[in-house]
Design an enzyme around this catalytic site. Structure first.
Site, short mmCIF file in Angstrom:
data_model
loop_
_atom_site.label_atom_id
_atom_site.label_comp_id
_atom_site.label_asym_id
_atom_site.label_seq_id
_atom_site.Cartn_x
_atom_site.Cartn_y
_atom_site.Cartn_z
N SER A 1 59.57 -25.72 79.90
CA SER A 1 59.19 -24.46 79.54
C SER A 1 59.50 -24.70 78.29
O SER A 1 60.69 -24.98 77.69
CB SER A 1 59.92 -23.37 80.26
OG SER A 1 59.26 -22.52 80.10
N TYR B 1 65.31 -16.83 83.39
CA TYR B 1 64.60 -18.08 83.43
C TYR B 1 64.65 -19.30 82.51
O TYR B 1 64.25 -20.35 82.94
CB TYR B 1 63.02 -17.24 82.95
CG TYR B 1 62.31 -18.63 83.68
CD1 TYR B 1 61.63 -19.03 84.79
CD2 TYR B 1 61.47 -18.91 82.06
CE1 TYR B 1 60.62 -19.87 84.73
CE2 TYR B 1 60.16 -19.79 82.18
CZ TYR B 1 59.62 -20.25 83.69
OH TYR B 1 58.85 -21.78 83.76
#
Length: 337
Positions: free
Chosen positions: A143, A168
């Site tokens: 990501s 995350y």
């Protein structure tokens, strides 16, 4: 080839399965179909792939597609250390594309355990299965969030990324390091793809595209964080899938590097307010905006340097914002009608 796609009921995983099926690969989809967001949407995606469940998908059993003879689905947890290795043993995959993860930056502030279970324990289980069952290539989703508050623009995979500002992001960076170790120790070919702000039809309801569209169409107040002073490298899902397909279709040879990492994005950031204005224009409606302060875990700007992926895999993102928004709104109106 026979390909395992984890996260098959998810946004990008669903689109990737569609593409792989169309190209004639034998595809096995895997997903735990959790309730982080609407299970209805996940089940609707699976139904598009020919897996009709009537809300009663059993864990750890095969569901054959009624539409595609080359697709089957398993409801399974990545962190299941008994069932996942058994699946690898019986199915004999050539390639694994790991798109399953607990997603969402803000949710990671409230429910960290879900990220540890799926993104760390689950990914470690995938790596072990790959090394023990002769997988030719593991492709996995990372990501843009790993860049944190990186001030160097555009973001490059050569940049330091050791200061994540959300759990995350920390789990995604951990995946990259874990993959590096397995490539080094066990000669496992791994390729990580850092996705940049993906949007498009069948998108998640916690993503900006849905939140903006839903608020504008229903006359609700739209919360705009950092008072709109944000830029995102919005990338249409078809461009993402085409990039993933390019990586899948080139299995690394013995001469190639075993560990690879690429950015995958449009490589052209868009101001958040401009993105909202495009949605307003196409809907013919004005948004009620509430300007909010910066959210914990968010970043000011994302911008992908995707040149290495373009060079090595002929990756060419083509969908502009106007076209992408138009395609999303067409789907949104049909699905949510």
């Amino acid at each position: 080839m026979k390909i395992l796609v984890t996260g098959a009921a998810g946004f990008i995983g669903f689109h990737l399965c569609e593409k792989l099926i169309k190209e004639g690969h034998e595809v096995v989809g895997l997903d735990n179909v959790n309730n982080y967001y609407s299970q209805e949407l996940k089940l609707a995606r699976l139904e598009e792939l020919g897996v009709k469940s009537d809300h009663d998908l059993k864990f750890n059993r095969a569901y054959k597609s009624s539409l595609h003879k080359n697709f089957a689905f398993f409801r399974m947890k990545l962190e299941d250390r008994q069932e996942l290795p058994e699946l690898f043993k019986t199915e004999n995959f050539d390639i694994v594309c790991n798109l399953a993860a607990q997603a969402g930056v803000r949710y990671s502030l409230e429910n960290p355990e879900a990220y540890i279970d799926s993104n760390l324990v689950g990914f470690a289980n995938v790596l072990e299965c790959c090394r023990n069952h002769n997988i030719k290539h593991l492709i996995y989703a990372s990501s843009s969030s790993v860049y944190g508050q990186n001030k160097k623009i555009p973001f490059s995979t050569e940049d330091r990324v050791d200061e994540p500002i959300s759990l995350y992001a920390a789990t995604k960076r951990s995946n990259e390091i874990m993959a590096y170790t397995y490539s080094h120790l066990y000669n496992l070919a791994t390729t990580g793809l850092r996705f940049f702000t993906v949007y498009g039809p069948w998108g998640r309801p916690d993503m900006a595209m849905f939140l903006f569209t839903d608020a504008i169409t229903k006359g609700k107040t739209l919360k705009v964080f950092n008072e709109g002073n944000l830029e995102r490298d919005f990338t249409f899902v078809d461009d993402i899938v085409n990039g993933v397909m390019a990586v899948i279709n080139r299995i690394p040879s013995e001469k190639d590097l075993k560990y690879n990492l690429y950015n995958i994005g449009k490589s052209r950031p868009v101001n958040l307010m401009s993105f909202i204005e495009e949605i307003e224009t196409q809907l013919g409606l004005n948004a009620k905006k509430e300007l909010m302060p910066m959210q914990p875990g968010d970043v000011d700007k994302t911008w992908a340097n995707s040149q290495p992926l373009m060079k090595h895999f002929d990756y060419k993102p083509t969908v502009e914002i106007k076209e992408g928004v138009e395609k999303y709104l067409k789907w949104y109106k049909a699905y949510y009608s």
